[in-house]
Design a protein around this motif. Structure first.
Motif, PDB file in Angstrom:
ATOM      1  N   HIS A   1     -16.555  -3.422   0.836  1.00 14.60           N
ATOM      2  CA  HIS A   1     -16.534  -2.504   1.986  1.00 14.60           C
ATOM      3  C   HIS A   1     -17.361  -1.237   1.768  1.00 14.60           C
ATOM      4  CE1 HIS A   1     -13.697  -5.002   4.014  1.00 14.60           C
ATOM      5  NE2 HIS A   1     -12.763  -4.861   3.099  1.00 14.60           N
TER       6      HIS A   1
ATOM      7  N   GLN B   1      -7.073   2.274   8.940  1.00 16.69           N
ATOM      8  CA  GLN B   1      -5.801   1.684   9.332  1.00 16.69           C
ATOM      9  C   GLN B   1      -4.852   1.662   8.127  1.00 16.69           C
ATOM     10  OE1 GLN B   1      -4.749   1.066  12.208  1.00 16.69           O
ATOM     11  NE2 GLN B   1      -6.522   0.622  13.510  1.00 16.69           N
TER      12      GLN B   1
ATOM     13  N   LYS C   1      -8.652   7.674  10.266  1.00 15.37           N
ATOM     14  CA  LYS C   1      -9.969   7.043  10.057  1.00 15.37           C
ATOM     15  C   LYS C   1      -9.852   5.661   9.418  1.00 15.37           C
ATOM     16  CE  LYS C   1     -12.658  11.297   9.814  1.00 15.37           C
ATOM     17  NZ  LYS C   1     -12.957  12.409   8.890  1.00 15.37           N
TER      18      LYS C   1
ATOM     19  N   ARG D   1      -1.628 -14.325   4.141  1.00 13.71           N
ATOM     20  CA  ARG D   1      -2.444 -13.710   5.202  1.00 13.71           C
ATOM     21  C   ARG D   1      -1.766 -13.915   6.562  1.00 13.71           C
ATOM     22  NH1 ARG D   1      -6.997 -10.479   4.050  1.00 13.71           N
ATOM     23  NH2 ARG D   1      -8.047 -11.334   5.888  1.00 13.71           N
TER      24      ARG D   1
ATOM     25  N   LYS E   1       0.836  -1.206   0.000  1.00 14.05           N
ATOM     26  CA  LYS E   1       0.000   0.000   0.000  1.00 14.05           C
ATOM     27  C   LYS E   1       0.875   1.261   0.000  1.00 14.05           C
ATOM     28  CE  LYS E   1      -3.833  -2.334   2.383  1.00 14.05           C
ATOM     29  NZ  LYS E   1      -4.776  -2.274   3.555  1.00 14.05           N
TER      30      LYS E   1
ATOM     31  N   THR F   1      -5.499  -7.345  10.741  1.00 14.98           N
ATOM     32  CA  THR F   1      -5.805  -6.064  10.099  1.00 14.98           C
ATOM     33  C   THR F   1      -5.343  -4.874  10.937  1.00 14.98           C
ATOM     34  OG1 THR F   1      -7.758  -7.107   9.103  1.00 14.98           O
ATOM     35  CG2 THR F   1      -7.704  -4.692   9.138  1.00 14.98           C
TER      36      THR F   1
ATOM     37  N   LEU G   1     -10.453   4.808   3.137  1.00 13.13           N
ATOM     38  CA  LEU G   1      -9.643   3.731   2.547  1.00 13.13           C
ATOM     39  C   LEU G   1      -9.339   4.024   1.076  1.00 13.13           C
ATOM     40  CD1 LEU G   1      -8.411   0.836   2.682  1.00 13.13           C
ATOM     41  CD2 LEU G   1     -10.719  -0.051   2.242  1.00 13.13           C
TER      42      LEU G   1
ATOM     43  N   ARG H   1       2.599  -6.640   9.445  1.00 13.77           N
ATOM     44  CA  ARG H   1       1.884  -5.553  10.123  1.00 13.77           C
ATOM     45  C   ARG H   1       2.322  -5.413  11.583  1.00 13.77           C
ATOM     46  NH1 ARG H   1      -3.946  -7.355   7.518  1.00 13.77           N
ATOM     47  NH2 ARG H   1      -3.886  -6.063   5.628  1.00 13.77           N
TER      48      ARG H   1
ATOM     49  N   ASN I   1      -1.975  -0.227   7.043  1.00 13.36           N
ATOM     50  CA  ASN I   1      -1.353  -1.475   7.511  1.00 13.36           C
ATOM     51  C   ASN I   1      -0.478  -2.146   6.453  1.00 13.36           C
ATOM     52  OD1 ASN I   1      -3.355  -2.370   5.844  1.00 13.36           O
ATOM     53  ND2 ASN I   1      -4.608  -3.299   7.456  1.00 13.36           N
TER      54      ASN I   1
ATOM     55  N   PHE J   1     -15.138   3.345   7.168  1.00 13.73           N
ATOM     56  CA  PHE J   1     -13.751   3.538   6.726  1.00 13.73           C
ATOM     57  C   PHE J   1     -13.595   3.456   5.202  1.00 13.73           C
ATOM     58  CE2 PHE J   1     -14.214  -1.000   7.763  1.00 13.73           C
ATOM     59  CZ  PHE J   1     -13.728  -1.611   6.618  1.00 13.73           C
TER      60      PHE J   1
END
Ligand code: DAT
Ligand code: MG
Length: 138
Positions: free
Chosen positions: A55, A117, A115, A88, A12, A94, A64, A105, A119, A60
């Motif tokens: 989502h 995460q 607002k 994973r 990310k 998360t 996001l 993480r 991660n 969020f």
């Protein structure tokens, strides 16, 4: 029987900004998985909306999407037997505050009080998600 499986890993924008691309890929490779496709890109709103459709409507969601479009992302196709579950496990929970030490993480992430995460990584959560997400990103 060995069945080859693929998953989508994303580094990310926080991971890219913190110069952790190499560290994250190194952990995947050290575990024994293979990088079989890779690219650096600035994802469009459309791509992110499709990727995170599950989502939509959550508190969020917009933070996001904004976070994920705030910088470059590295998209990786990672390959190996049970790689979806395995990555994973490497990524950890998360919430980076409770993610176990030893995970990406847990070792490299923290809560910044925002607002959403931040991660560091995304990993597909099922074979259906992996196929859908890999088709979106590659
Ligand atoms: P994961 O990335 O572990 O699969 P997810 O798919 O439930 O988690 O959520 C996608 C991302 O959204 C997650 O990596 C960080 C953010 N997020 C999830 N739940 C959150 C929450 N309750 N508060 C803030 N951000 C959240
Ligand atoms: Mg998820």
């Amino acid at each position: 029987m060995t069945e080859t499986q693929n998953t989508l890993v994303l580094v990310k924008p926080d991971g890219v900004a913190r110069n952790l691309i190499g560290e994250i890929i190194a952990r995947c490779e050290a575990k024994g998985y293979q990088v079989t496709n890779l690219k650096l890109l600035q994802p469009s709103q459309g791509l992110l909306a499709a990727h995170y459709a599950e989502h939509e409507g959550k508190p969020f969601y917009q933070p996001l999407i904004d976070f994920m479009s705030s910088g470059s992302v590295v998209a990786i196709q990672l390959t190996g037997h049970r790689v979806i579950e395995g990555f994973r496990s490497l990524a950890g929970a998360t919430d980076p505050t409770v993610a176990a030490p030893g995970t990406i993480r847990g070792d490299l992430g923290r809560d910044w009080g925002l607002k959403v995460q931040q991660n560091l990584v995304h990993g597909s959560d099922s074979t259906e998600s992996a196929e859908r997400e890999l088709a979106l990103w590659f």
